[in-house]
Write a protein that holds these residues in place. Structure first.
Motif, PDB file in Angstrom:
ATOM      1  N   SER A  70       0.937  -1.277  -0.152  1.00  0.00           N
ATOM      2  CA  SER A  70      -0.066  -0.013  -0.113  1.00  0.00           C
ATOM      3  C   SER A  70       0.936   1.200  -0.041  1.00  0.00           C
ATOM      4  O   SER A  70       0.592   2.194  -0.635  1.00  0.00           O
ATOM      5  CB  SER A  70      -0.845  -0.167   1.289  1.00  0.00           C
ATOM      6  N   ARG A  73       2.141   1.705  -3.348  1.00  0.00           N
ATOM      7  CA  ARG A  73       1.417   2.323  -4.380  1.00  0.00           C
ATOM      8  C   ARG A  73       0.958   3.705  -4.080  1.00  0.00           C
ATOM      9  O   ARG A  73       0.941   4.511  -5.291  1.00  0.00           O
ATOM     10  CB  ARG A  73      -0.132   1.450  -4.100  1.00  0.00           C
ATOM     11  N   HIS A  74       1.055   4.081  -3.005  1.00  0.00           N
ATOM     12  CA  HIS A  74       0.633   5.460  -2.489  1.00  0.00           C
ATOM     13  C   HIS A  74       1.822   6.367  -3.120  1.00  0.00           C
ATOM     14  O   HIS A  74       1.769   7.579  -3.452  1.00  0.00           O
ATOM     15  CB  HIS A  74       0.619   5.634  -1.151  1.00  0.00           C
ATOM     16  N   GLU A  76       3.989   5.798  -5.814  1.00  0.00           N
ATOM     17  CA  GLU A  76       3.778   5.880  -7.000  1.00  0.00           C
ATOM     18  C   GLU A  76       2.701   6.997  -7.535  1.00  0.00           C
ATOM     19  O   GLU A  76       2.820   7.482  -8.426  1.00  0.00           O
ATOM     20  CB  GLU A  76       3.384   4.417  -7.611  1.00  0.00           C
ATOM     21  N   THR A  77       1.466   6.557  -6.640  1.00  0.00           N
ATOM     22  CA  THR A  77       0.541   7.685  -7.232  1.00  0.00           C
ATOM     23  C   THR A  77       0.998   9.288  -6.724  1.00  0.00           C
ATOM     24  O   THR A  77       0.503   9.990  -7.727  1.00  0.00           O
ATOM     25  CB  THR A  77      -0.954   7.267  -6.380  1.00  0.00           C
ATOM     26  N   ALA A  78       1.730   9.467  -5.735  1.00  0.00           N
ATOM     27  CA  ALA A  78       2.015  10.679  -5.534  1.00  0.00           C
ATOM     28  C   ALA A  78       3.154  11.336  -6.513  1.00  0.00           C
ATOM     29  O   ALA A  78       3.104  12.192  -7.057  1.00  0.00           O
ATOM     30  CB  ALA A  78       2.992  10.674  -4.204  1.00  0.00           C
ATOM     31  N   THR A  80       3.456  10.285  -9.645  1.00  0.00           N
ATOM     32  CA  THR A  80       2.374  10.294 -11.013  1.00  0.00           C
ATOM     33  C   THR A  80       1.563  11.727 -10.882  1.00  0.00           C
ATOM     34  O   THR A  80       1.751  12.565 -11.740  1.00  0.00           O
ATOM     35  CB  THR A  80       1.534   9.200 -11.074  1.00  0.00           C
ATOM     36  N   ARG A  81       0.940  11.885 -10.074  1.00  0.00           N
ATOM     37  CA  ARG A  81       0.030  13.239  -9.832  1.00  0.00           C
ATOM     38  C   ARG A  81       0.974  14.544  -9.516  1.00  0.00           C
ATOM     39  O   ARG A  81       0.699  15.495 -10.212  1.00  0.00           O
ATOM     40  CB  ARG A  81      -0.742  13.290  -8.496  1.00  0.00           C
ATOM     41  N   GLU A  84       1.952  15.048 -13.319  1.00  0.00           N
ATOM     42  CA  GLU A  84       0.955  15.573 -14.062  1.00  0.00           C
ATOM     43  C   GLU A  84       0.640  16.792 -13.603  1.00  0.00           C
ATOM     44  O   GLU A  84       0.253  17.915 -14.468  1.00  0.00           O
ATOM     45  CB  GLU A  84      -0.466  14.745 -13.672  1.00  0.00           C
TER      46      GLU A  84
END
Length: 86
Positions: A70, A73-74, A76-78, A80-81, A84
């Protein structure tokens, strides 16, 4: 505790082998074992039962595996965002 230790732990858990996990990251088996031991010392509980072949996770290790995945994943999301947003 650092992200590499989490990655190494996940790999050891999934491969059920220190050697195979070390090969994935192109590091020595000794190095990955030391990193997992450091992680266990930091947390204060064994995560891996080294008495079985293949190795297995302790109950604490099973919980930590879920949480480690988890966290990654968080992260990687951070990233990516953030990319972006830039």
């Amino acid at each position: 505790m650092n992200l590499n230790q989490l990655k190494y732990f996940i790999s050891v858990a999934e491969y059920q082998s220190f050697t195979k996990a070390a090969n994935q990251y192109y590091i020595s088996q000794t190095a990955i074992t030391q990193q997992i031991q450091t992680l266990e010392n930091t947390i204060g509980t064994p995560l891996i039962d080294r008495t079985t072949r293949p190795i297995s996770l302790t109950p604490s290790g099973k919980t930590f595996l879920i949480e480690s995945k988890s966290i990654l994943r968080h992260m990687e999301t951070a990233v990516t965002r953030t990319l972006e947003a830039s």
